[in-house]
Enzyme design. Sequence first.
Site, PDB file in Angstrom:
ATOM      1  N   LYS A 162       1.163  25.092  -3.353  1.00 21.07           N
ATOM      2  CA  LYS A 162      -0.128  24.428  -2.713  1.00 21.07           C
ATOM      3  C   LYS A 162      -0.059  22.914  -2.741  1.00 21.07           C
ATOM      4  CE  LYS A 162      -3.234  28.074  -4.150  1.00 21.07           C
ATOM      5  NZ  LYS A 162      -4.191  28.863  -5.012  1.00 21.07           N
ATOM      6  N   LYS A 219       2.744  39.919  -2.747  1.00 23.26           N
ATOM      7  CA  LYS A 219       1.393  39.457  -2.864  1.00 23.26           C
ATOM      8  C   LYS A 219       0.747  41.002  -2.774  1.00 23.26           C
ATOM      9  CE  LYS A 219       0.416  35.818  -4.309  1.00 23.26           C
ATOM     10  NZ  LYS A 219       0.142  34.832  -3.920  1.00 23.26           N
ATOM     11  N   GLU A 279       2.774  40.746  -7.438  1.00 22.48           N
ATOM     12  CA  GLU A 279       1.530  40.333  -7.916  1.00 22.48           C
ATOM     13  C   GLU A 279       0.809  41.646  -8.338  1.00 22.48           C
ATOM     14  OE1 GLU A 279      -1.077  37.276  -6.549  1.00 22.48           O
ATOM     15  OE2 GLU A 279      -1.855  39.046  -5.417  1.00 22.48           O
ATOM     16  N   ARG A 317       0.969  -1.118   0.084  1.00 22.75           N
ATOM     17  CA  ARG A 317      -0.299  -0.017   0.014  1.00 22.75           C
ATOM     18  C   ARG A 317       1.014   1.200   0.089  1.00 22.75           C
ATOM     19  NH1 ARG A 317      -2.914   2.075  -2.816  1.00 22.75           N
ATOM     20  NH2 ARG A 317      -4.021   0.107  -2.587  1.00 22.75           N
ATOM     21  N   ASP A 355      -2.520  38.400 -12.059  1.00 15.55           N
ATOM     22  CA  ASP A 355      -3.479  37.531 -11.296  1.00 15.55           C
ATOM     23  C   ASP A 355      -4.930  37.710 -11.669  1.00 15.55           C
ATOM     24  OD1 ASP A 355      -4.277  35.839  -9.239  1.00 15.55           O
ATOM     25  OD2 ASP A 355      -5.071  37.550  -8.139  1.00 15.55           O
TER      26      ASP A 355
END
Length: 297
Positions: A151, A183, A213, A116, A235
């Site tokens: 992410k 950002k 950004e 597994r 963005d």
Amino acid sequence: MSVTDVLNPAALMHPQAFLSPLAIDDAVERALAEDLGRAGDVTSIATIPANTQAFAKLVARQAGVIAGLPLAVATFLKLSPDVRIQAHAHDGVNVAKGVHVLTISGPARAVLSGERTALNFVGRLSGIATLTSDYIRHAGVTKTRICDTRKTTPGLRALEKYAVRCGGGFNHRFGLDDAILIKDNHIAVAGGVKAVLQRARAHVGHLVKIEIEVDTLDQLREVLATGLADVVMLDNMDIPTLREAVAITNKRVVLEVSGGVTLASIGEIATTGVDYVSAGALTHSAPNFDVALDIDA
């Protein structure tokens, strides 16, 4: 496909991607500890005599790009040094449905106990590699490169970003220490585009890139006026706005697109002339690749 006797898991890595042996060992040890717990595989111990041998094949049950084979090999070898493995493919190879990618022979308890964990690694990473390959195919013949994001599954970032490379994609930064990426919240707190870029440039060394950004063309113009950014992330812009951004920039900085990128949209985005597209979906939404371990009785 040629057959290779595998003694070192690293031999099955993608030839143009790198995954640290330390990352392999760490991931395998953590995964086996999670699965075997304190008492080991009590089912195999109870039902399989200690000297029983097994012969198995790791089979791709769908077509796609294989990744994670070094981790599968390391899993079985960690459980028994007497396991013998032959490889019929290496990471980054496109395989057809039904292809045997590994053959495993050795102590049956080790083969069954590692099943597994090995399948989880190959299924997860092959899923990412296959989805990345699909994005690249949908982007068509353009200069646009497909990138991942941060992410990723906590603790598995190095593996998942490696899988993106296996699928033909490129890696964005691995962590917050790789490069400066400013950002919208940084801009808001720092007091505006010019102020945040001036502070960033004053702080970093000559080898550190600065990306910022923007979500409007006015912000883009403001960034270009400073001359302080190396990369601009566009963005959540629509296609006409992206085309205008490319024209305004006129190759003065590298352009990256981010935000809501899908298989359905990547083709048209790539035609705008942007340099990079980053898609979190490559790692956070990749379906598991169907792979199985078949025992030859």
